[in-house]
Design a protein around this motif. Sequence first.
Motif, short mmCIF file in Angstrom:
data_model
loop_
_atom_site.label_atom_id
_atom_site.label_comp_id
_atom_site.label_asym_id
_atom_site.label_seq_id
_atom_site.Cartn_x
_atom_site.Cartn_y
_atom_site.Cartn_z
N ALA A 70 0.83 -1.21 0.00
CA ALA A 70 0.00 0.00 0.00
C ALA A 70 0.87 1.26 0.00
N ALA A 71 1.97 1.23 0.75
CA ALA A 71 2.89 2.37 0.76
C ALA A 71 3.52 2.57 -0.61
N LEU A 72 3.83 1.48 -1.29
CA LEU A 72 4.37 1.57 -2.64
C LEU A 72 3.36 2.22 -3.57
N ALA A 73 2.09 1.90 -3.39
CA ALA A 73 1.05 2.48 -4.24
C ALA A 73 0.96 3.99 -4.06
N ARG A 74 1.34 4.47 -2.88
CA ARG A 74 1.28 5.91 -2.60
C ARG A 74 2.63 6.62 -2.74
N ARG A 75 3.68 5.86 -3.05
CA ARG A 75 5.02 6.42 -3.10
C ARG A 75 5.09 7.52 -4.16
N PRO A 76 5.67 8.66 -3.83
CA PRO A 76 5.79 9.74 -4.81
C PRO A 76 6.67 9.32 -5.99
N ALA A 77 6.35 9.85 -7.13
CA ALA A 77 7.12 9.54 -8.34
C ALA A 77 8.54 10.08 -8.21
N GLN A 78 9.46 9.33 -8.78
CA GLN A 78 10.85 9.76 -8.82
C GLN A 78 11.06 10.52 -10.13
N PRO A 79 11.92 11.50 -10.12
CA PRO A 79 12.16 12.26 -11.36
C PRO A 79 12.59 11.34 -12.51
N GLY A 80 11.90 11.45 -13.61
CA GLY A 80 12.25 10.67 -14.79
C GLY A 80 11.79 9.22 -14.76
N VAL A 81 11.02 8.82 -13.74
CA VAL A 81 10.56 7.44 -13.62
C VAL A 81 9.04 7.41 -13.62
#
Length: 99
Positions: free
Chosen positions: A48-59
């Motif tokens: 669930a935390a992965l689902a909410r993880r902020p996007a990384q630049p360029g990914v």
Amino acid sequence: AEVLRLRYIVDAKTSSVAELSNALQELSALGTLPTRVLKDTLIGRSVAALARRPAQPGVDMEPLQASARALVETWKNAHRSRHHVVATLPSPSRSLSSH
């Protein structure tokens, strides 16, 4: 042990998108996890935390996040249906006392 290994990959901030994707696929392939496994490993919280993880630049994290959300939803639905079945079964004491 397998679920804990996959949780480590999901939790690691250094895991690549490919590693995370493979971990989600392996978790999905395990099928519906027993409630005890979900509680003992806390894998549901990690996914669930992965689902909410902020996007990384360029990914592009959106496909990964969508997979994580779908997996959590699958586990939730399975857990709910298990509890519904257990709640609707007659208790042994009631069925014995009616005879």
